[in-house]
Design a protein around this motif. Structure first.
Motif, PDB file in Angstrom:
ATOM      1  N   ASN A 117       0.823  -1.205   0.000  1.00 16.23           N
ATOM      2  CA  ASN A 117       0.000   0.000   0.000  1.00 16.23           C
ATOM      3  C   ASN A 117       0.857   1.255   0.000  1.00 16.23           C
ATOM      4  N   VAL A 118       0.237   2.369  -0.357  1.00 19.19           N
ATOM      5  CA  VAL A 118       0.933   3.656  -0.363  1.00 19.19           C
ATOM      6  C   VAL A 118       1.495   3.921   1.032  1.00 19.19           C
ATOM      7  N   ALA A 119       2.742   4.378   1.089  1.00 20.38           N
ATOM      8  CA  ALA A 119       3.457   4.471   2.365  1.00 20.38           C
ATOM      9  C   ALA A 119       2.753   5.344   3.391  1.00 20.38           C
ATOM     10  N   CYS A 120       2.222   6.501   2.966  1.00 24.78           N
ATOM     11  CA  CYS A 120       1.607   7.382   3.970  1.00 24.78           C
ATOM     12  C   CYS A 120       0.307   6.798   4.511  1.00 24.78           C
ATOM     13  N   GLU A 121      -0.400   6.008   3.701  1.00 30.56           N
ATOM     14  CA  GLU A 121      -1.602   5.329   4.201  1.00 30.56           C
ATOM     15  C   GLU A 121      -1.226   4.290   5.258  1.00 30.56           C
ATOM     16  N   VAL A 122      -0.158   3.556   4.992  1.00 24.40           N
ATOM     17  CA  VAL A 122       0.303   2.547   5.953  1.00 24.40           C
ATOM     18  C   VAL A 122       0.792   3.228   7.225  1.00 24.40           C
ATOM     19  N   ALA A 123       1.564   4.301   7.057  1.00 25.22           N
ATOM     20  CA  ALA A 123       2.163   4.993   8.204  1.00 25.22           C
ATOM     21  C   ALA A 123       1.116   5.494   9.185  1.00 25.22           C
ATOM     22  N   GLU A 124      -0.030   5.918   8.667  1.00 24.24           N
ATOM     23  CA  GLU A 124      -1.102   6.429   9.537  1.00 24.24           C
ATOM     24  C   GLU A 124      -1.547   5.399  10.576  1.00 24.24           C
ATOM     25  N   ASN A 125      -1.411   4.122  10.230  1.00 27.23           N
ATOM     26  CA  ASN A 125      -1.931   3.054  11.094  1.00 27.23           C
ATOM     27  C   ASN A 125      -0.840   2.288  11.840  1.00 27.23           C
ATOM     28  N   THR A 126       0.394   2.777  11.796  1.00 24.45           N
ATOM     29  CA  THR A 126       1.461   2.081  12.513  1.00 24.45           C
ATOM     30  C   THR A 126       1.504   2.493  13.975  1.00 24.45           C
ATOM     31  N   LYS A 127       1.951   1.541  14.787  1.00 26.68           N
ATOM     32  CA  LYS A 127       2.153   1.799  16.216  1.00 26.68           C
ATOM     33  C   LYS A 127       3.641   1.819  16.517  1.00 26.68           C
ATOM     34  N   LYS A 128       3.975   2.165  17.712  1.00 22.75           N
ATOM     35  CA  LYS A 128       5.373   2.423  18.074  1.00 22.75           C
ATOM     36  C   LYS A 128       6.304   1.261  17.766  1.00 22.75           C
ATOM     37  N   ASP A 129       5.885   0.022  18.022  1.00 23.54           N
ATOM     38  CA  ASP A 129       6.772  -1.127  17.842  1.00 23.54           C
ATOM     39  C   ASP A 129       6.630  -1.786  16.470  1.00 23.54           C
ATOM     40  N   ASP A 130       5.861  -1.190  15.578  1.00 27.11           N
ATOM     41  CA  ASP A 130       5.662  -1.756  14.246  1.00 27.11           C
ATOM     42  C   ASP A 130       6.860  -1.468  13.338  1.00 27.11           C
ATOM     43  N   VAL A 131       7.016  -2.311  12.331  1.00 29.67           N
ATOM     44  CA  VAL A 131       8.055  -2.123  11.308  1.00 29.67           C
ATOM     45  C   VAL A 131       7.358  -1.961   9.961  1.00 29.67           C
ATOM     46  N   MET A 132       7.670  -0.865   9.278  1.00 28.89           N
ATOM     47  CA  MET A 132       7.110  -0.608   7.962  1.00 28.89           C
ATOM     48  C   MET A 132       8.166  -0.978   6.916  1.00 28.89           C
ATOM     49  N   VAL A 133       8.005  -2.143   6.283  1.00 29.23           N
ATOM     50  CA  VAL A 133       8.968  -2.644   5.298  1.00 29.23           C
ATOM     51  C   VAL A 133       8.629  -1.991   3.965  1.00 29.23           C
ATOM     52  N   THR A 134       9.503  -1.092   3.517  1.00 30.36           N
ATOM     53  CA  THR A 134       9.140  -0.157   2.454  1.00 30.36           C
ATOM     54  C   THR A 134      10.132  -0.197   1.301  1.00 30.36           C
ATOM     55  N   GLU A 135       9.638  -0.582   0.118  1.00 35.55           N
ATOM     56  CA  GLU A 135      10.470  -0.510  -1.088  1.00 35.55           C
ATOM     57  C   GLU A 135      10.443   0.913  -1.616  1.00 35.55           C
ATOM     58  N   VAL A 136      11.623   1.496  -1.845  1.00 33.37           N
ATOM     59  CA  VAL A 136      11.697   2.876  -2.328  1.00 33.37           C
ATOM     60  C   VAL A 136      12.581   2.956  -3.565  1.00 33.37           C
ATOM     61  N   SER A 137      12.219   3.848  -4.468  1.00 32.71           N
ATOM     62  CA  SER A 137      12.952   4.026  -5.723  1.00 32.71           C
ATOM     63  C   SER A 137      13.828   5.267  -5.655  1.00 32.71           C
ATOM     64  N   SER A 138      14.693   5.420  -6.645  1.00 31.76           N
ATOM     65  CA  SER A 138      15.515   6.631  -6.726  1.00 31.76           C
ATOM     66  C   SER A 138      14.638   7.857  -6.951  1.00 31.76           C
ATOM     67  N   PHE A 139      13.521   7.683  -7.678  1.00 28.37           N
ATOM     68  CA  PHE A 139      12.602   8.804  -7.903  1.00 28.37           C
ATOM     69  C   PHE A 139      12.051   9.308  -6.572  1.00 28.37           C
ATOM     70  N   GLN A 140      11.669   8.372  -5.705  1.00 28.27           N
ATOM     71  CA  GLN A 140      11.122   8.748  -4.399  1.00 28.27           C
ATOM     72  C   GLN A 140      12.200   9.365  -3.511  1.00 28.27           C
ATOM     73  N   LEU A 141      13.373   8.743  -3.492  1.00 29.01           N
ATOM     74  CA  LEU A 141      14.445   9.205  -2.612  1.00 29.01           C
ATOM     75  C   LEU A 141      14.965  10.583  -2.999  1.00 29.01           C
ATOM     76  N   LYS A 142      14.989  10.863  -4.297  1.00 29.54           N
ATOM     77  CA  LYS A 142      15.441  12.189  -4.739  1.00 29.54           C
ATOM     78  C   LYS A 142      14.592  13.280  -4.102  1.00 29.54           C
ATOM     79  N   GLY A 143      13.308  13.010  -3.891  1.00 34.66           N
ATOM     80  CA  GLY A 143      12.401  13.982  -3.297  1.00 34.66           C
ATOM     81  C   GLY A 143      12.289  13.839  -1.796  1.00 34.66           C
ATOM     82  N   THR A 144      13.393  13.683  -1.096  1.00 44.22           N
ATOM     83  CA  THR A 144      13.369  13.617   0.365  1.00 44.22           C
ATOM     84  C   THR A 144      14.324  14.649   0.962  1.00 44.22           C
ATOM     85  N   GLU A 145      13.981  15.086   2.161  1.00 38.78           N
ATOM     86  CA  GLU A 145      14.825  16.026   2.898  1.00 38.78           C
ATOM     87  C   GLU A 145      15.189  15.466   4.269  1.00 38.78           C
TER      88      GLU A 145
END
Length: 459
Positions: free
Chosen positions: A149-177
């Motif tokens: 699922n889309v990362a921000c949708e998943v992130a909304e439902n994570t709890k403190k001890d959860d692990v979000m296993v996330t595949e990311v591309s160079s396109f996505q990473l280029k747009g990070t700060e």
């Protein structure tokens, strides 16, 4: 570091709708932002327009009007596929406005840890392996990013001890700060997407951003045999966890005498593991390291590696056909992927390849083709591939127009214990809309052969 409250009453433009843009727009609206979505396609009267209206989100579609980047705008969340030479993006960058992708948003709003995986090849396999290892070990985990699922949708439902296993591309990473995974995996870097990045340097820089904001308590898992990957990992402040298929390190995960180890402890033998090839050994080593770091049980890790049949359309074992092992590698849309697929096998290979002609030759494929006993080439590139096959010394070559014909001829080149491999080395668009559609057509053709051969045997 921003927190959720930062977005309250901020003016935010979501550039590009699609699945991730829609999810980002809704998330931002829930955080109290004033959200405008801009989509190049005309969406007037569409289901998407109605959905955004119900959320009280403004939609501007049918182009990218430059007035959207005005002095009141605070932030842009950009679809990863939109290039940086887009006029809106260029103006925003000139104005020093933050232009980020949706994974940045996911990191800000999520309560759990992000375990991020990238690389030119193998990231989907590695991401899926890690997720299954954690799931089977009872570690609360979620699949996100380019798969799942889309990362921000998943992130909304994570709890403190959860692990979000996330595949990311160079396109996505280029747009990070400020994107800050607690564990990052960088598998490899080959030439890819250089048109988007404008050159190799930006591509490497974008991949390296997966390590940029890590701290000493975080873990950077990296391919110790890739010098570019190693250099990028060593620029991080994180704890370094190398992996090596040739046993060049014992600090992390490695292969020695055909056994996969993690920090001196045997995990599984190469023979026991279901996935073939050196490139899959790299994927497995990275997955082992990441899963153990996040609390996976070693016995469950072994079970996953023994039972894993691969990702659909990515060197996927689809079964035996009268003693022949059949593999669907329709996702191999370039020469490098097909090289790795062929080199994964020690048994004789009968290869099916072909597809869209992008103007390139196939000389780089010739060394790998020397491992092929017979080949059937089809589609727009059949003549070019035939020349490469002859240069490699393949004596049994057939050309066909369609994949369906190709599968039929390929089967009759095979003998018991051979590998029948679809690995096209080309995009699918000469005959199919997607590589998934091409893979499905291959499986249908294999099923048809099963019936034909069964009929011949019974008759």
């Amino acid at each position: 570091m921003k927190d959720k409250r930062w977005f309250f009453q901020k003016n935010i433009l979501v550039l590009g709708l699609a699945k991730s843009g829609l999810a980002a727009a809704k998330t931002l609206k829930q955080l109290g932002a004033n959200v405008t979505v801009n989509e190049a396609k005309n969406l007037q009267g569409s289901v998407e327009e109605e959905e955004l209206r119900q959320w009280n989100i403004t939609l501007v579609s049918g182009g990218h009007p430059l007035h959207l980047v005005d002095d009141t705008l605070d932030y842009i969340v950009k679809n990863p596929g939109i290039r940086y030479d887009n006029p809106i993006v260029k103006i925003a960058v000139e104005k020093k406005l933050p232009v980020v992708t949706e994974i940045e948003l996911a990191d800000i709003i999520g309560e759990g840890d992000i375990l991020a995986i990238t690389g030119s090849n193998g990231k989907t396999t590695t991401t899926t392996l890690i997720y299954e290892m954690l799931q089977k070990s009872g570690v609360p985990s979620h699949l996100a990013g380019n798969i799942g699922n889309v990362a921000c949708e998943v992130a909304e439902n994570t709890k403190k001890d959860d692990v979000m296993v996330t595949e990311v591309s160079s396109f996505q990473l280029k747009g990070t700060e400020e994107f800050h995974p607690r564990t990052s995996v960088l598998l490899n870097i080959f030439d890819a997407h250089l048109d988007y990045h404008g050159g190799r340097a930006d591509y490497e820089y974008s991949k390296g951003k997966i390590f940029k904001n890590m701290k000493k308590e975080d873990s950077a898992i990296y391919n110790a045999e890739d010098p570019v990957v190693t250099k990028l990992a060593h620029q991080s402040f994180a704890s370094l966890v190398p992996f090596s298929v040739h046993g060049h390190t014992t600090d992390g995960a490695y292969v020695k005498d055909d056994v996969l180890y993690f920090r001196g402890e045997e995990i599984i033998t190469v023979e026991e593991a279901a996935l073939p090839g050196k490139h899959n050994q790299e994927n497995m080593l990275a997955a082992i390291a990441a899963a153990i770091i996040h609390g996976a049980n070693k016995s469950e890790i072994r079970k996953v590696l023994m039972d894993f049949n691969g990702i659909e359309h990515r060197l996927q074992f689809v079964g035996s056909l009268h003693g022949r092992k059949v593999y669907n590698d329709s996702k191999a849309t370039n020469i490098l992927s097909t090289q790795k697929a062929i080199e994964a096998f020690t048994n004789p290979v009968v290869l099916l390849a072909g597809g869209l002609d992008r103007g390139n030759e196939f000389d780089e494929l010739i060394p790998s083709l020397k491992n092929v006993k017979a080949a059937v080439f089809y589609g727009e590139t059949k003549d070019k591939l035939e020349q490469a096959g002859k240069s490699a010394g393949i004596t049994k070559i057939k050309k066909t127009n369609t994949l369906d014909e190709a599968v039929h001829h390929a089967y009759f080149f095979t003998e018991e214990d051979d590998v029948l491999l679809l690995s096209p080395a080309c995009a699918s668009w000469d005959q199919f809309k997607t590589f998934e559609e091409r893979g499905a057509a291959f499986l249908q053709a294999v099923e048809k052969i099963k019936l034909e051969v069964k009929s011949d045997l019974s008759g």
